[in-house]
Design a protein around this motif. Structure first.
Motif, PDB file in Angstrom:
ATOM      1  N   ASP A 296      -2.289  53.803  23.293  1.00  0.00           N
ATOM      2  CA  ASP A 296      -3.386  54.175  22.402  1.00  0.00           C
ATOM      3  C   ASP A 296      -4.580  54.609  23.252  1.00  0.00           C
ATOM      4  OD1 ASP A 296      -1.903  53.543  20.159  1.00  0.00           O
ATOM      5  OD2 ASP A 296      -2.658  51.483  20.065  1.00  0.00           O
ATOM      6  N   VAL A 297      -5.164  55.763  22.936  1.00  0.00           N
ATOM      7  CA  VAL A 297      -6.163  56.380  23.806  1.00  0.00           C
ATOM      8  C   VAL A 297      -7.573  56.146  23.283  1.00  0.00           C
ATOM      9  CG1 VAL A 297      -6.971  58.552  24.817  1.00  0.00           C
ATOM     10  CG2 VAL A 297      -4.511  58.120  24.566  1.00  0.00           C
ATOM     11  N   ILE A 298      -8.478  55.806  24.213  1.00  0.00           N
ATOM     12  CA  ILE A 298      -9.906  55.659  23.937  1.00  0.00           C
ATOM     13  C   ILE A 298     -10.638  56.629  24.862  1.00  0.00           C
ATOM     14  CG2 ILE A 298     -11.879  54.088  23.994  1.00  0.00           C
ATOM     15  CD1 ILE A 298      -9.854  51.805  23.496  1.00  0.00           C
ATOM     16  N   ALA A 299     -11.505  57.455  24.310  1.00  0.00           N
ATOM     17  CA  ALA A 299     -12.158  58.518  25.079  1.00  0.00           C
ATOM     18  C   ALA A 299     -13.444  58.036  25.731  1.00  0.00           C
ATOM     19  CB  ALA A 299     -12.452  59.712  24.166  1.00  0.00           C
ATOM     20  N   ASP A 300     -13.867  58.792  26.757  1.00  0.00           N
ATOM     21  CA  ASP A 300     -15.211  58.689  27.352  1.00  0.00           C
ATOM     22  C   ASP A 300     -15.545  57.299  27.893  1.00  0.00           C
ATOM     23  OD1 ASP A 300     -15.721  61.369  26.778  1.00  0.00           O
ATOM     24  OD2 ASP A 300     -16.477  60.886  24.772  1.00  0.00           O
ATOM     25  N   VAL A 301     -14.637  56.711  28.635  1.00  0.00           N
ATOM     26  CA  VAL A 301     -14.865  55.402  29.235  1.00  0.00           C
ATOM     27  C   VAL A 301     -15.592  55.580  30.569  1.00  0.00           C
ATOM     28  CG1 VAL A 301     -13.745  53.378  30.239  1.00  0.00           C
ATOM     29  CG2 VAL A 301     -12.905  54.335  28.080  1.00  0.00           C
ATOM     30  N   VAL A 302     -16.654  54.812  30.762  1.00  0.00           N
ATOM     31  CA  VAL A 302     -17.418  54.887  32.013  1.00  0.00           C
ATOM     32  C   VAL A 302     -17.268  53.619  32.854  1.00  0.00           C
ATOM     33  CG1 VAL A 302     -19.093  56.516  31.082  1.00  0.00           C
ATOM     34  CG2 VAL A 302     -19.533  54.053  30.888  1.00  0.00           C
ATOM     35  N   GLU A 303     -16.713  52.575  32.270  1.00  0.00           N
ATOM     36  CA  GLU A 303     -16.458  51.346  33.031  1.00  0.00           C
ATOM     37  C   GLU A 303     -15.298  50.619  32.384  1.00  0.00           C
ATOM     38  OE1 GLU A 303     -18.551  46.999  33.778  1.00  0.00           O
ATOM     39  OE2 GLU A 303     -19.852  48.770  33.646  1.00  0.00           O
ATOM     40  N   LEU A 304     -14.368  50.154  33.213  1.00  0.00           N
ATOM     41  CA  LEU A 304     -13.209  49.392  32.737  1.00  0.00           C
ATOM     42  C   LEU A 304     -13.146  48.088  33.516  1.00  0.00           C
ATOM     43  CD1 LEU A 304      -9.587  50.725  32.238  1.00  0.00           C
ATOM     44  CD2 LEU A 304     -10.005  48.630  33.524  1.00  0.00           C
ATOM     45  N   ARG A 305     -13.060  46.989  32.785  1.00  0.00           N
ATOM     46  CA  ARG A 305     -12.886  45.674  33.406  1.00  0.00           C
ATOM     47  C   ARG A 305     -11.665  45.009  32.779  1.00  0.00           C
ATOM     48  NH1 ARG A 305     -16.969  43.584  36.476  1.00  0.00           N
ATOM     49  NH2 ARG A 305     -18.843  44.884  36.591  1.00  0.00           N
ATOM     50  N   ALA A 306     -10.720  44.629  33.612  1.00  0.00           N
ATOM     51  CA  ALA A 306      -9.488  44.003  33.130  1.00  0.00           C
ATOM     52  C   ALA A 306      -9.280  42.668  33.827  1.00  0.00           C
ATOM     53  CB  ALA A 306      -8.297  44.921  33.386  1.00  0.00           C
ATOM     54  N   ARG A 307      -8.674  41.720  33.090  1.00  0.00           N
ATOM     55  CA  ARG A 307      -8.314  40.443  33.699  1.00  0.00           C
ATOM     56  C   ARG A 307      -7.029  39.941  33.075  1.00  0.00           C
ATOM     57  NH1 ARG A 307      -9.688  35.918  30.568  1.00  0.00           N
ATOM     58  NH2 ARG A 307     -11.099  36.334  28.812  1.00  0.00           N
ATOM     59  N   ILE A 308      -6.313  39.128  33.824  1.00  0.00           N
ATOM     60  CA  ILE A 308      -5.037  38.597  33.352  1.00  0.00           C
ATOM     61  C   ILE A 308      -5.265  37.342  32.516  1.00  0.00           C
ATOM     62  CG2 ILE A 308      -4.672  37.138  35.392  1.00  0.00           C
ATOM     63  CD1 ILE A 308      -1.950  39.196  33.605  1.00  0.00           C
ATOM     64  N   VAL A 309      -4.458  37.189  31.470  1.00  0.00           N
ATOM     65  CA  VAL A 309      -4.435  35.960  30.664  1.00  0.00           C
ATOM     66  C   VAL A 309      -2.992  35.463  30.731  1.00  0.00           C
ATOM     67  CG1 VAL A 309      -4.964  34.920  28.447  1.00  0.00           C
ATOM     68  CG2 VAL A 309      -6.184  36.982  29.149  1.00  0.00           C
ATOM     69  N   PRO A 310      -2.712  34.514  31.621  1.00  0.00           N
ATOM     70  CA  PRO A 310      -1.320  34.141  31.892  1.00  0.00           C
ATOM     71  C   PRO A 310      -0.666  33.361  30.760  1.00  0.00           C
ATOM     72  CG  PRO A 310      -2.789  33.498  33.708  1.00  0.00           C
ATOM     73  CD  PRO A 310      -3.649  33.830  32.528  1.00  0.00           C
ATOM     74  N   GLY A 311       0.596  33.690  30.480  1.00  0.00           N
ATOM     75  CA  GLY A 311       1.454  32.892  29.619  1.00  0.00           C
ATOM     76  C   GLY A 311       0.921  32.592  28.248  1.00  0.00           C
ATOM     77  N   GLN A 312       0.285  33.567  27.606  1.00  0.00           N
ATOM     78  CA  GLN A 312      -0.402  33.315  26.346  1.00  0.00           C
ATOM     79  C   GLN A 312       0.330  33.855  25.118  1.00  0.00           C
ATOM     80  OE1 GLN A 312      -3.632  31.629  25.632  1.00  0.00           O
ATOM     81  NE2 GLN A 312      -2.655  30.738  27.421  1.00  0.00           N
ATOM     82  N   LEU A 313       1.460  34.524  25.305  1.00  0.00           N
ATOM     83  CA  LEU A 313       2.140  35.129  24.158  1.00  0.00           C
ATOM     84  C   LEU A 313       3.598  34.710  24.138  1.00  0.00           C
ATOM     85  CD1 LEU A 313       1.859  37.124  21.763  1.00  0.00           C
ATOM     86  CD2 LEU A 313       2.583  38.938  23.338  1.00  0.00           C
ATOM     87  N   GLN A 314       4.005  34.058  23.034  1.00  0.00           N
ATOM     88  CA  GLN A 314       5.399  33.673  22.845  1.00  0.00           C
ATOM     89  C   GLN A 314       6.172  34.864  22.260  1.00  0.00           C
ATOM     90  OE1 GLN A 314       6.422  30.031  20.876  1.00  0.00           O
ATOM     91  NE2 GLN A 314       4.439  29.089  21.316  1.00  0.00           N
ATOM     92  N   VAL A 315       7.247  35.261  22.945  1.00  0.00           N
ATOM     93  CA  VAL A 315       8.050  36.394  22.496  1.00  0.00           C
ATOM     94  C   VAL A 315       9.526  35.985  22.447  1.00  0.00           C
ATOM     95  CG1 VAL A 315       8.711  38.790  22.924  1.00  0.00           C
ATOM     96  CG2 VAL A 315       6.425  38.019  23.537  1.00  0.00           C
ATOM     97  N   ARG A 316      10.199  36.353  21.380  1.00  0.00           N
ATOM     98  CA  ARG A 316      11.618  36.094  21.250  1.00  0.00           C
ATOM     99  C   ARG A 316      12.421  37.071  22.124  1.00  0.00           C
ATOM    100  NH1 ARG A 316      13.836  31.668  18.109  1.00  0.00           N
ATOM    101  NH2 ARG A 316      12.357  31.225  16.423  1.00  0.00           N
ATOM    102  N   VAL A 317      13.289  36.516  22.962  1.00  0.00           N
ATOM    103  CA  VAL A 317      14.146  37.309  23.837  1.00  0.00           C
ATOM    104  C   VAL A 317      15.578  36.747  23.741  1.00  0.00           C
ATOM    105  CG1 VAL A 317      12.252  37.883  25.372  1.00  0.00           C
ATOM    106  CG2 VAL A 317      13.625  35.857  25.856  1.00  0.00           C
ATOM    107  N   TYR A 318      16.452  37.246  24.604  1.00  0.00           N
ATOM    108  CA  TYR A 318      17.827  36.718  24.606  1.00  0.00           C
ATOM    109  C   TYR A 318      18.334  36.564  26.035  1.00  0.00           C
ATOM    110  CZ  TYR A 318      19.635  41.391  25.719  1.00  0.00           C
ATOM    111  OH  TYR A 318      19.912  42.588  26.313  1.00  0.00           O
TER     112      TYR A 318
END
Length: 318
Positions: A296-318
């Motif tokens: 999903d695209v967001i236009a005209d970004v002048v600053e990006l800050r990202a950080r990890i959030v470990p192990g926070q989403l339960q997902v069904r796998v096999y």
């Protein structure tokens, strides 16, 4: 039984079967109604109540529906759609004890691909979504400052990219994505490969920002794409790290080398692919740039800050 091909540090675990299922459906997803019918049939087979069905809209693409599912007591939320719908639902499920099931019906399906779900037929995907084991995977949080001064806080479950890759995704026509899927992104990427590199500053884990000239800065959680390209060769879905890739390509012929590395020998830094791992990343483009979050695209970004959030989403796998 766990699938050893799923890139996890910690094995998935068995949890009790759900008692109340909600399904968040993108009505434009491929075979959406067939998928919904399959979930209903599986619920009957398991002897649990009919699932609550919540359809997304353009103005409400998944998060409000996920909140409604939680409010109604759902202990499993199944998404029928692609990475965008998964991301919206994951916003509400992360940090809760409610698991996410995925029926990959979108154009990219990057998370589902890395969970090895796209290699299953619909019936088997439904089985996994309702009765599979559960993995605790990482999520990324991102703060985007737009050129007009507004700030958006979002999450991502696969990758965030700022620069030419986001331009390529933005240029991909919806109709083309719907009918030929990941190939549509690849075609636009090939066109964008002729665009010049961009000047940015990148900082990792609080260190001073370093100037770079790069086609894009990609910050990801998942190793590969459905097209067979290994983007982050050492990534695991629960390793507690953001995997950072800069692409300092200045001449179109260098894409030949980059493609060979990504497809054949995806290891280590080179003059065309520059890797790092971090828990926090900041990017300042010299000029406002398009940014993509799980496609999903967001236009005209002048600053990006990202950080990890470990192990926070339960997902069904096999």
């Amino acid at each position: 039984m766990n699938n050893p091909a799923v890139p996890l540090c910690v094995p998935a675990v068995t949890i009790p079967p759900p008692s109340r299922v909600a399904v968040v459906v993108n009505p434009f997803a491929r075979r959406a109604h067939e998928a919904l019918a399959s979930v209903g049939a599986k619920c009957r087979d398991l002897g649990i109540g009919a699932p609550v069905t919540l359809f997304t809209t353009e103005s409400e693409p998944g998060a409000p529906q996920a909140r409604a599912a939680l409010d109604q007591g759902a202990d499993l939320v199944v998404v029928v759609g692609g990475d965008g719908t998964v991301r919206e639902v994951a916003k509400e499920l992360m940090g809760t004890d409610v698991a996410l099931g995925i029926l990959s019906r979108g154009s990219g399906n990057v998370l589902a691909h890395n969970l090895r779900l796209t290699q299953l037929d619909l019936t088997r995907q439904v089985d996994v979504a309702l009765t599979g084991v559960v993995a605790m995977i990482d999520v990324g949080r991102v703060e985007l400052t737009i050129a007009d001064g507004t700030v958006r806080e979002e999450i991502f479950t696969t990758m965030v990219g700022i620069g030419r890759d986001a331009e390529a995704i933005e240029a991909t026509r919806y109709e083309t994505k719907r009918f030929i899927g990941w190939v549509a992104y690849a075609a636009q990427g090939a066109k964008a490969a002729l665009s010049p590199a961009l000047d940015m500053k990148v900082g990792l884990d609080g260190a001073p920002e370093v100037p770079v000239t790069t086609w894009t800065v990609l910050i990801g959680l998942t190793p590969s794409t459905p097209g067979g390209l290994t983007v982050y060769p050492d990534a695991q879905l629960d390793d507690g790290l953001l995997h950072v890739l800069r692409v300092p390509i200045t001449h179109p012929w260098q894409w030949v080398k980059a493609a060979r590395i990504g497809l054949i020998t995806p290891r280590g830094n080179t003059d065309v692919l520059d890797y790092d791992d971090a828990r926090e990343v900041v990017v300042y483009p010299k000029e406002p740039q398009a940014t993509q979050l799980d496609g999903d695209v967001i236009a005209d970004v002048v600053e990006l800050r990202a950080r990890i959030v470990p192990g926070q989403l339960q997902v069904r796998v096999y």
